[in-house]
Design an enzyme around this catalytic site. Structure first.
Site, PDB file in Angstrom:
ATOM      1  N   GLU A 116       0.811  -1.205   0.000  1.00  0.00           N
ATOM      2  CA  GLU A 116       0.000   0.000   0.000  1.00  0.00           C
ATOM      3  C   GLU A 116       0.847   1.259   0.000  1.00  0.00           C
ATOM      4  O   GLU A 116       1.993   1.264   0.457  1.00  0.00           O
ATOM      5  CB  GLU A 116      -0.921   0.007   1.236  1.00  0.00           C
ATOM      6  N   CYS A 129       3.349   8.653   1.438  1.00  0.00           N
ATOM      7  CA  CYS A 129       3.877   7.660   2.361  1.00  0.00           C
ATOM      8  C   CYS A 129       4.148   6.381   1.563  1.00  0.00           C
ATOM      9  O   CYS A 129       3.223   5.752   1.056  1.00  0.00           O
ATOM     10  CB  CYS A 129       2.877   7.411   3.484  1.00  0.00           C
ATOM     11  N   CYS A 136       6.015  -6.862   7.199  1.00  0.00           N
ATOM     12  CA  CYS A 136       7.035  -6.305   8.083  1.00  0.00           C
ATOM     13  C   CYS A 136       7.477  -7.379   9.054  1.00  0.00           C
ATOM     14  O   CYS A 136       6.676  -8.221   9.476  1.00  0.00           O
ATOM     15  CB  CYS A 136       6.487  -5.091   8.843  1.00  0.00           C
ATOM     16  N   CYS A 140       5.955  -4.736  15.808  1.00  0.00           N
ATOM     17  CA  CYS A 140       5.621  -3.732  16.819  1.00  0.00           C
ATOM     18  C   CYS A 140       4.170  -3.921  17.245  1.00  0.00           C
ATOM     19  O   CYS A 140       3.267  -4.012  16.411  1.00  0.00           O
ATOM     20  CB  CYS A 140       5.845  -2.322  16.266  1.00  0.00           C
ATOM     21  N   CYS A 143       1.154  -1.657  15.995  1.00  0.00           N
ATOM     22  CA  CYS A 143       1.089  -1.358  14.562  1.00  0.00           C
ATOM     23  C   CYS A 143       0.362  -2.470  13.807  1.00  0.00           C
ATOM     24  O   CYS A 143       0.718  -3.643  13.923  1.00  0.00           O
ATOM     25  CB  CYS A 143       2.505  -1.189  14.008  1.00  0.00           C
ATOM     26  N   GLY A 191       6.728  -1.895   6.185  1.00  0.00           N
ATOM     27  CA  GLY A 191       8.096  -2.396   6.213  1.00  0.00           C
ATOM     28  C   GLY A 191       9.082  -1.495   6.931  1.00  0.00           C
ATOM     29  O   GLY A 191       8.784  -0.355   7.275  1.00  0.00           O
ATOM     30  N   GLU A 192      10.276  -2.037   7.164  1.00  0.00           N
ATOM     31  CA  GLU A 192      11.396  -1.318   7.766  1.00  0.00           C
ATOM     32  C   GLU A 192      12.392  -0.981   6.655  1.00  0.00           C
ATOM     33  O   GLU A 192      13.070  -1.870   6.119  1.00  0.00           O
ATOM     34  CB  GLU A 192      12.056  -2.190   8.845  1.00  0.00           C
ATOM     35  N   SER A 223      12.080   6.683   7.827  1.00  0.00           N
ATOM     36  CA  SER A 223      11.739   6.301   9.193  1.00  0.00           C
ATOM     37  C   SER A 223      12.269   4.912   9.501  1.00  0.00           C
ATOM     38  O   SER A 223      12.119   3.981   8.704  1.00  0.00           O
ATOM     39  CB  SER A 223      10.217   6.317   9.361  1.00  0.00           C
ATOM     40  N   SER A 245      11.293   5.723  15.177  1.00  0.00           N
ATOM     41  CA  SER A 245      10.113   5.261  15.917  1.00  0.00           C
ATOM     42  C   SER A 245      10.545   4.901  17.329  1.00  0.00           C
ATOM     43  O   SER A 245      10.935   3.767  17.600  1.00  0.00           O
ATOM     44  CB  SER A 245       9.492   4.051  15.207  1.00  0.00           C
ATOM     45  N   LEU A 246      10.450   5.859  18.230  1.00  0.00           N
ATOM     46  CA  LEU A 246      10.935   5.658  19.599  1.00  0.00           C
ATOM     47  C   LEU A 246       9.843   5.027  20.473  1.00  0.00           C
ATOM     48  O   LEU A 246      10.008   3.938  21.003  1.00  0.00           O
ATOM     49  CB  LEU A 246      11.389   6.995  20.185  1.00  0.00           C
ATOM     50  N   HIS A 247       8.755   5.745  20.677  1.00  0.00           N
ATOM     51  CA  HIS A 247       7.505   5.229  21.276  1.00  0.00           C
ATOM     52  C   HIS A 247       7.573   4.878  22.758  1.00  0.00           C
ATOM     53  O   HIS A 247       6.526   4.597  23.356  1.00  0.00           O
ATOM     54  CB  HIS A 247       6.979   4.010  20.511  1.00  0.00           C
ATOM     55  N   ASN A 324      -3.938   4.911  16.543  1.00  0.00           N
ATOM     56  CA  ASN A 324      -5.024   4.621  15.613  1.00  0.00           C
ATOM     57  C   ASN A 324      -5.494   3.184  15.827  1.00  0.00           C
ATOM     58  O   ASN A 324      -4.757   2.247  15.541  1.00  0.00           O
ATOM     59  CB  ASN A 324      -4.545   4.822  14.173  1.00  0.00           C
ATOM     60  N   CYS A 367      -1.498   6.472  10.459  1.00  0.00           N
ATOM     61  CA  CYS A 367      -0.237   5.894  10.917  1.00  0.00           C
ATOM     62  C   CYS A 367      -0.478   4.613  11.698  1.00  0.00           C
ATOM     63  O   CYS A 367      -1.281   4.568  12.629  1.00  0.00           O
ATOM     64  CB  CYS A 367       0.485   6.915  11.795  1.00  0.00           C
TER      65      CYS A 367
END
Length: 394
Positions: A116, A129, A136, A140, A143, A191-192, A223, A245-247, A324, A367
């Site tokens: 996507e 984006c 992935c 996480c 996500c 993905g990363e 990212s 992406s700390l979070h 989200n 996101c």
């Protein structure tokens, strides 16, 4: 056998991209590769050099996919080019438009894999984006994309193809920086990116080429969830803006919601950010921080975030992202009051901490929501499958 060097590869299935008709897709090839492809198909080297330059212009500057429309290439050569080559685009399986104007495309690759991309229009910019993998591997917990299995990396052509398809949809050919709707790119889709380093680097170099798609590296953000060994290479070889992406600010919480933290801890990650080439107050590193109720959103968490960023002397901006929701998620979004309090503490610490306005939620384009129709497993299903696999291994 381990691959030598300071890298952290993630093995994925090697895809075979030979078209059934045997033609070579020129999208994703740089000038040298186009020239080499022409020569491999039998074109004389001197002529291949000229034709490669012409093809590059038509493909990446003008957005033309039909060789017969390339007017400075001899008509007699059009059939030969069409016999050996194609200027492709991803197949669009579905296109959706949110009530807020956000667009999402479900794309399909030649080998039948789905991925996507999302376009987010704003008053002063338009951000695409872009995905870098089908699925992935990072898992996480907050996500939706992370609940997919990793199928394979996208190719440089598939990465560039997303940008070109968006230009098609927005009517933005020929390529020009003036009056453009698509002004920014974020490698924040599925993905990363740093686990598909070569294809991401090669694709973005084409996107940034001034004779082609011509997007400035200052308008592109990559990212990462913290693939530390690849971060310095990204700065040196790609040179775009960095988002991390700390979070979370404690080991236990980040281990839970971003499992990669067990491999590269917060301190190691922040040191890699401090060492990132080109980071300064004019090009700050963005730290993404998803707001999860009663998990990472306390005032103490906010104060620790400020302390960490100051300790590593990081030129930083923090993006606070309201969670989200998606079916099967283990978390809830923090309350607006809690998010506001968190943001105020970080701002008072001298660090910008805007709250990102959720976009495209109604079409699952916000996101953390990207997940193709190809994979609809819930977290519980994934945990069950993982347990069954472990049991089978003894």
């Amino acid at each position: 056998m381990p691959i030598p060097g300071h890298i952290d590869p993630v093995p994925v299935t090697r895809a075979v991209f030979e078209r059934p008709d045997g033609r070579v897709d020129l999208v994703g090839l740089d000038k040298g590769a186009i020239r080499a492809a022409l020569e491999a198909a039998g074109m004389e080297p001197k002529q291949a050099k000229l034709r490669a330059k012409q093809l590059w212009h038509w493909i990446y500057n003008r957005g033309v996919t039909d060789f017969t429309l390339m007017t400075d290439i001899a008509k007699a050569q059009h059939p030969w080019l069409a016999e050996h080559f194609v200027v492709g685009r991803p197949d669009v399986k579905e296109a959706q438009v949110s009530e807020d104007g956000t667009r999402k495309w479900l794309l399909s690759s030649p080998d039948g894999q789905d991925y996507e991309m999302v376009f987010i229009p704003d008053a002063d910019r338009g951000t695409l984006c872009v995905s870098s993998q089908v699925g992935c591997t990072l898992n996480c917990r907050f996500c939706h994309t992370g609940t997919m299995r990793l199928v394979r990396n996208l190719t440089a052509g598939e990465i560039v193809g997303q940008v070109m398809l968006a230009r098609d949809a927005l009517g933005e050919w020929p390529s020009s920086p003036e009056g453009r709707l698509l002004t920014n790119i974020v490698m924040m889709g599925m993905g990363e990116p740093l686990y598909n380093f070569d294809a991401v680097r090669d694709g973005l170099k084409i996107v940034m080429d001034g004779d082609g798609l011509a997007l400035s590296k200052r308008r592109i953000t990559l990212s990462t969830s913290g693939v530390v060994p690849m971060m310095a290479r990204a700065g040196e070889e790609i040179g775009v803006n960095l988002a991390v992406s700390l979070h979370a600010v404690t080991k236990d919480v980040r281990d839970e919601i971003v499992p990669l933290n067990k491999k590269y801890g917060i301190e190691e990650l922040l040191q890699a950010c401090a060492d990132y080439p080109g980071a300064n107050n004019a090009r700050r590193i963005t730290f993404e921080y998803v707001m999860l109720k009663d998990k990472n959103d306390s005032d103490a968490d906010a104060r620790e975030l400020v302390r960490l960023l100051r300790h590593y002397k990081l030129p930083a901006k923090v993006n606070l992202i309201p969670f989200n929701p998606w079916p099967g998620a283990d978390y809830e979004c923090s309350t607006p009051e809690r998010i506001r309090s968190f943001s105020n503490i970080v701002f008072e610490g001298g660090i910008s901490a805007p709250v990102r306005t959720p976009r495209g939620r109604d079409i699952d384009a916000a996101c953390g929501q990207l997940k193709t129709a190809a994979e609809k497993k819930s977290r519980a299903e994934l945990d069950r499958l993982a347990a069954e696999k472990q049991a089978a291994l003894g």
